[in-house]
Design a protein around this motif. Structure first.
Motif: not given
Length: 402
Positions: A230, A317, A28
């Motif tokens: 994403v 998300w 991430h």
């Protein structure tokens, strides 16, 4: 029976959740490396974006094969090999050896490593250890912990970049990735197959069954939108905010907020997925994403509007993941869940490739991200329409009414 099965899955749930925390948390934060790596190496943004896009493509393409191996031999060896490849890829990214070496590490090795340490393998292993009515909740809990990793690892990654520069940060993260190896040994194999007679088929027949179901392809195509959104946001949002004059610290906070709020989003998605029709929930999630992105673009941009975007987007998300995998388990069972979930996930990763690479490609040619944001909104509407007609009838029920 359900309580004893849940208790027996406790260690696997903890270890699987921690593996996702590390694997997803490190990934991430890759967007934080875009500018320092590109500036230090003298690259355009497309080079870094292509490496990240290739990572997602390799991850998705290898996931069905990795899943098939995990279904056949268990999750432990797959996780162990995945952890080593993930760590090796991070270390290779840290070496100043030109674009080819960087792309090999970031794109190929980490892509293969992710296929052994993320959703399809972890969810399938845990799903085999809990009762059917508890699978959606178990996936939601595991995904919630993984989301906490996305929150926690961002400030850690930023602190490492500031303290040790981007190369030292990647070396430190490679050491962290190796911790997934011992955690994999905490995921035990189910003592007996949790399958019905319809589920107890060869992997070839399972592939044929899935390929013949319209809903399997609708679910896969809808997941493409999730991947595009994403990865585009995770990779390009820091640069987008910097282009608009909003400092890098804001982007880090926004991405951290996404991970933090997604703890609740993933948990409740799993919780509600055990009570309501999962494809219907997926449709509403995709619609909500489109509305949130549109509001972010059309309202005046500021640090606070960016924070609000992160907080609200966090609700939706990765809440799609337990619902999508739960739908696969509901329809096709758990015997071949890693492989079938891997095929659906491949569609997600095709979207991830498009979102990561196309964001950089469009930026380098137009000087802004407007077109990429527009595509993200359009895909939300398409995914919502694709998921709505999907049913959760099992294969046996579908054959009985055919």
């Amino acid at each position: 029976m359900a309580q004893s099965r849940w208790h027996g899955a406790g260690i696997a749930l903890i270890c699987g959740s921690l593996i996702l925390l590390i694997s997803l948390g490190v990934r991430h934060g890759f967007g934080l490396f875009l500018q320092p790596v590109s500036m230090a190496q003298g690259w355009g943004r497309e080079s870094f974006a292509f490496a990240m896009a290739l990572q997602n493509l390799v991850w998705g393409a290898s996931q069905p094969i990795t899943g098939m191996i995990a279904d056949r031999y268990g999750a432990k060896p797959v996780i162990a090999i995945g952890a080593v490849l993930y760590a090796a890829g991070l270390w290779m990214m840290s070496q100043v050896g030109g674009e080819t070496l960087f792309i090999l590490g970031a794109g190929v090795l980490i892509g293969l490593g992710l296929s052994g340490t993320t959703f399809p393998v972890i969810f399938a292993a845990i799903s085999r250890l809990v009762a059917p009515e508890q699978r959606s909740l178990a996936m939601g809990i595991t995904m919630a912990v993984g989301s906490f990793g996305q929150f926690a690892m961002l400030p850690i990654s930023l602190g490492l970049i500031i303290g040790f520069d981007w190369q030292g940060a990647l070396v430190a993260l490679s050491i962290l990735a190796l911790l997934m190896l011992p955690l994999g040994f905490g995921i035990r194999t189910a003592p007996a197959p949790v399958t019905s007679a319809v589920e107890d088929v060869s992997f070839v027949q399972a592939l044929r069954d899935a390929a013949g179901e319209r809903d399997f392809w609708l679910l896969s195509l809808g997941f493409f939108a999730c991947g595009f959104q994403v990865v585009f946001i995770a990779i390009h949002l820091p640069a987008y905010l910097a282009d608009e004059g909003i400092g890098g610290g804001v982007a880090t906070t926004v991405l951290a907020l996404i991970g933090l709020v997604n703890i609740a989003g993933a948990y409740f998605a799993g919780f509600w997925g055990g009570r309501y029709r999962k494809p219907m929930l997926l449709s509403w999630i995709y619609l909500a994403r489109g509305v949130v992105i549109a509001a972010f673009l059309f309202l005046p941009l500021s640090a606070w509007s960016a924070y609000m975007f992160g907080a609200v987007m966090g609700l939706f998300w990765l809440s799609t993941v337990p619902l999508t995998n739960g739908t696969v388990a509901s329809v096709f069972g758990v015997k071949h869940m890693s492989m079938l979930g891997g095929i659906v996930f491949f569609a997600h990763q095709l979207g991830s490739f498009a979102g990561g690479w196309m964001g950089g490609w469009l930026y380098d040619r137009t000087g802004n991200y407007d077109a990429a944001w527009g595509i993200a909104i359009g895909l939300s509407l398409i995914a919502a329409l694709l998921n709505w007609p999907i049913t959760e009838r099992t294969l046996a029920e579908r054959r009985a009414t055919a």
